[in-house]
Design a protein around this motif. Structure first.
Motif, PDB file in Angstrom:
ATOM      1  N   MET A   1      11.751   0.449  -5.662  1.00 14.04           N
ATOM      2  CA  MET A   1      10.500   1.060  -5.253  1.00 14.04           C
ATOM      3  C   MET A   1       9.678   0.130  -4.101  1.00 14.04           C
ATOM      4  SD  MET A   1       9.697   3.963  -6.272  1.00 14.04           S
ATOM      5  CE  MET A   1      11.153   4.861  -6.740  1.00 14.04           C
TER       6      MET A   1
ATOM      7  N   VAL B   1       3.037  -7.136 -10.388  1.00 15.79           N
ATOM      8  CA  VAL B   1       3.071  -6.365 -11.220  1.00 15.79           C
ATOM      9  C   VAL B   1       4.529  -5.509 -11.066  1.00 15.79           C
ATOM     10  CG1 VAL B   1       2.301  -3.838 -11.998  1.00 15.79           C
ATOM     11  CG2 VAL B   1       0.636  -5.701 -10.895  1.00 15.79           C
TER      12      VAL B   1
ATOM     13  N   VAL C   1       3.614   8.867   1.570  1.00 23.08           N
ATOM     14  CA  VAL C   1       4.281   7.701   1.653  1.00 23.08           C
ATOM     15  C   VAL C   1       4.238   7.207   3.020  1.00 23.08           C
ATOM     16  CG1 VAL C   1       6.603   6.739   1.312  1.00 23.08           C
ATOM     17  CG2 VAL C   1       5.630   7.979  -0.390  1.00 23.08           C
TER      18      VAL C   1
ATOM     19  N   GLY D   1      -0.293   7.446   3.978  1.00 24.05           N
ATOM     20  CA  GLY D   1      -1.389   7.813   3.116  1.00 24.05           C
ATOM     21  C   GLY D   1      -2.553   6.968   3.209  1.00 24.05           C
ATOM     22  N   ASN D   2      -2.668   6.013   2.456  1.00 24.88           N
ATOM     23  CA  ASN D   2      -3.829   4.953   2.271  1.00 24.88           C
ATOM     24  C   ASN D   2      -3.778   4.149   3.550  1.00 24.88           C
ATOM     25  OD1 ASN D   2      -4.369   5.814  -0.219  1.00 24.88           O
ATOM     26  ND2 ASN D   2      -4.043   3.638  -1.281  1.00 24.88           N
TER      27      ASN D   2
ATOM     28  N   GLU E   1       0.716  -1.210  -0.078  1.00 21.70           N
ATOM     29  CA  GLU E   1      -0.099   0.103   0.039  1.00 21.70           C
ATOM     30  C   GLU E   1       0.976   1.241   0.038  1.00 21.70           C
ATOM     31  OE1 GLU E   1      -3.293   1.253  -0.960  1.00 21.70           O
ATOM     32  OE2 GLU E   1      -3.545  -0.845   0.484  1.00 21.70           O
ATOM     33  N   GLN E   2       1.946   1.346   0.716  1.00 21.63           N
ATOM     34  CA  GLN E   2       2.654   2.359   0.944  1.00 21.63           C
ATOM     35  C   GLN E   2       3.784   2.631  -0.330  1.00 21.63           C
ATOM     36  OE1 GLN E   2       0.205   3.711   2.932  1.00 21.63           O
ATOM     37  NE2 GLN E   2       1.779   5.097   3.282  1.00 21.63           N
ATOM     38  N   THR E   3       3.968   1.526  -0.915  1.00 18.61           N
ATOM     39  CA  THR E   3       5.012   1.622  -1.908  1.00 18.61           C
ATOM     40  C   THR E   3       4.215   1.610  -3.485  1.00 18.61           C
ATOM     41  OG1 THR E   3       5.323  -0.494  -1.812  1.00 18.61           O
ATOM     42  CG2 THR E   3       6.616   0.697  -0.601  1.00 18.61           C
ATOM     43  N   ILE E   4       4.211   0.487  -4.206  1.00 16.06           N
ATOM     44  CA  ILE E   4       3.654   0.449  -5.520  1.00 16.06           C
ATOM     45  C   ILE E   4       2.272   0.487  -5.625  1.00 16.06           C
ATOM     46  CG2 ILE E   4       5.800  -0.909  -6.041  1.00 16.06           C
ATOM     47  CD1 ILE E   4       4.295  -3.533  -6.040  1.00 16.06           C
ATOM     48  N   GLU E   5       1.490  -0.032  -4.650  1.00 14.55           N
ATOM     49  CA  GLU E   5       0.023  -0.062  -4.537  1.00 14.55           C
ATOM     50  C   GLU E   5      -0.518  -0.833  -5.720  1.00 14.55           C
ATOM     51  OE1 GLU E   5      -2.276   3.567  -5.290  1.00 14.55           O
ATOM     52  OE2 GLU E   5      -3.915   2.656  -4.110  1.00 14.55           O
ATOM     53  N   THR E   6       0.164  -1.986  -5.737  1.00 13.73           N
ATOM     54  CA  THR E   6      -0.464  -2.981  -7.038  1.00 13.73           C
ATOM     55  C   THR E   6       0.068  -4.358  -6.459  1.00 13.73           C
ATOM     56  OG1 THR E   6       1.742  -3.181  -8.176  1.00 13.73           O
ATOM     57  CG2 THR E   6       0.248  -1.377  -9.085  1.00 13.73           C
ATOM     58  N   PRO E   7      -0.562  -5.350  -6.932  1.00  9.66           N
ATOM     59  CA  PRO E   7       0.172  -6.708  -6.382  1.00  9.66           C
ATOM     60  C   PRO E   7       1.582  -6.724  -6.957  1.00  9.66           C
ATOM     61  CG  PRO E   7      -2.096  -6.995  -7.744  1.00  9.66           C
ATOM     62  CD  PRO E   7      -1.640  -5.598  -7.948  1.00  9.66           C
TER      63      PRO E   7
END
Lengths: 372, 372
Positions: free
Chosen positions: B47, B36, B83, B86-87, B27-33
């Motif tokens: 990253m 990816v 970072v 956030g989320n 969540e706090q880095t690439i916000e993808t599986p």
């Protein structure tokens, strides 16, 4: 006298819930002992506020509705938040459940400039939910991001937004990214006759955001994204009012202010401060909101309220293309469905997965329309 | 690679705390599986971040320390928060406990411009805590507020701040209030040889704050107050950097973001974004922070950290003059003691009560100095 009605939950954990109600009333108005205000007739008459309703719940919590003087809240967009839930947000036993400003609040906070209708005009899409995806992960070059942008645009996605981690990093400079991604959607729009919208993320201090807003609009960008809790709600308001002629999608990052009911923060405050569409954590995804809360957020965003424009709900966060039919049913035609990481997971099959997302939204919408 | 180290508490309520740690990392880095990112070597190398330590607690909570890529956080002051938390702030099971940026963070966020030493120079006070009181309640006219200001100034108070509800209301217009209160403290300073400082509250959108900052400095004001969570931390940062040549006292209003440990929000983030002194809810007053937490906030504000200037702690919130000796003992000589409503409660005896506050601070400080 015009009042701002605010409803708080006072938790049963509090030693003396009803005494806490009086202390919250003083906290959100005169912030002195009551005896001080009584020395000043104007303060006593106009500034004290009052307890409008106290409703004990079975849990032992107390639901307290206070009338607060709007003349105080109306001074500016920061002061409105201050009167709504400034110091009381620091009380662990107090949660903001709801608020009702007088209709004159719109002189200070006119709500969305574009709203749902404006976003529909921008995209040319009517009668169905809009589709949205994201350029990510952070760390990709402008070339890599714009390749993804082209694939998504050609697949039929309506709105292609930056990931909220895309800012002005050296590996993907803001201006270059915006220029090239906008060229991509312009290309695809020309070729297809659809109006594909690229939505760059604006981030930084107020001057950075102002410069970015000017630049992206010069480049022909037709919507932007801002995270109101990162930059501050008053900055969202000022940016919408002064710097933007295009709609804003609001991102929920840093919005975990758990003392505010999410439907109030995302559904009412974000809209009142100018968001034309609001991204929020959907049920059944990576976050813990349940379906009822998500329905409430969507309802708040779209409801008739104060005469301000309705805003689009954008449920998101770990959504999968397999859930599209369910989500169209659940959120209805006036929504924007955002699927990011789950599409990108398809790798070389991004194009076909994105097309399937788009087609499912279109067909689910048709099914829903025919059901009426 | 430079990293931002962040420590979160993952609560035991979470279904699978260790799986949640991985999801927070993504969540706090690439916000993808993860799959990816693995398609892109630069992302995978720079990253992804990593889990540095996982420490289960007896309660069942897990304390997770993550290393996050600083190159991402360093883009701008909003992105740093993004970072940091956030989320993940939206996860009810995740609390931000601490963070350690690399020392190069000060290129982006240089911390306080003045800090404790600057405020001591402004006031000319050394070797003892400073005294502070507030002009309130909101609703008083400029004449009434300036009368209180004069009484407080003559009683020996060092810093006289606006209540945080004072903005630009019709019953007390900002410019008139600032001009007249500054005249009062200038008068008293000339007459007594002390340097009494009036601290007006700046509030509104970023342009409002910029205009207010320019105006108050033209009037000779030597410190201001801003509520960073109302206006947004990036606006605090920009205002300190671009618009102010005087110290800032930060007010905690709207800071009830309970997913952030208060010592991190008030002790570290407010300082890093430029606050020279930070008001926080003291133990034993109207709020629920305990003594240990208040000690931790004060310690964070004053500690050696990143080479940035230390900031003054300002414990406040329902403090009574009777507690002054205790508080001088507890917070030590490098603190600012703020008593507002409790002094004003004295009514016509404001002068004598304020003098007693001032004398008790001075004598308690002498006692404490002699104890060394």
């Amino acid at each position: 006298m015009e009042t701002l009605e605010v409803t708080y939950r006072i938790s049963a954990d509090s030693a003396a819930p009803e005494a806490l109600v009086e202390s919250v009333l003083l906290e959100q108005t005169i912030e002195t002992p009551r005896s001080v205000a009584e020395r000043y007739p104007f303060v006593e008459e106009h500034m004290m506020g009052s307890v409008r309703e106290l409703r004990p719940e079975e849990s032992g919590d107390v639901i307290a509705t206070l009338s607060l003087p709007f003349s105080n809240a109306a001074a500016d967009p920061a002061q409105f938040l201050n009167v709504l839930f400034g110091n009381s947000s620091l009380h662990p036993h107090v949660t903001l459940l709801d608020f009702h400003p007088p209709s004159t609040v719109t002189r200070l906070l006119p709500g969305p400039s574009f709203g749902m209708e404006g976003i529909r005009q921008t995209t040319g899409v009517t009668g169905r939910p809009l589709t949205c995806s994201a350029l990510k992960p952070v760390g990709l070059s402008v070339q890599e991001l714009s390749d993804i942008c082209r694939t998504l645009a050609e697949s039929g996605i309506d709105l292609i937004k930056d990931d909220h981690y895309l800012a002005d990093q050296s590996f993907s400079p803001f201006r270059e990214r915006v220029r090239i991604c906008q060229e991509v959607v312009d290309d695809v729009s020309s070729a297809t006759g659809r109006r594909v919208v690229y939505v760059p993320n604006l981030s930084g201090g107020p001057d950075d955001i102002r410069r970015q807003a000017a630049y992206v609009q010069e480049q022909g960008v037709r919507a932007v994204m801002i995270a109101p809790m990162l930059v501050g709600l008053p900055t969202l308001h000022a940016t919408c009012r002064d710097d933007l002629d295009v709609p804003v999608l609001a991102h929920p990052s840093f919005g975990g202010i758990s003392a505010i009911r999410p439907s109030v923060l995302f559904g009412k405050l974000f809209r009142l401060y100018g968001a034309d569409a609001v991204i929020f954590a959907n049920y059944g995804g990576r976050f813990s909101y349940d379906a009822a809360l998500c329905a409430e957020i969507a309802q708040q965003l779209r409801s008739a309220w104060l005469g301000i424009k309705p805003s689009f709900p954008i449920p998101a966060g770990g959504m999968d293309a397999d859930r599209v039919s369910e989500l169209v049913q659940f959120f209805g035609l006036d929504s924007i469905l955002l699927i990011g990481g789950s599409l990108l997971e398809a790798g070389d099959d991004l194009d076909s997965k994105a097309r399937r997302f788009v087609e499912t939204v279109h067909s689910s919408a048709t099914t829903l329309q025919n059901a009426f």
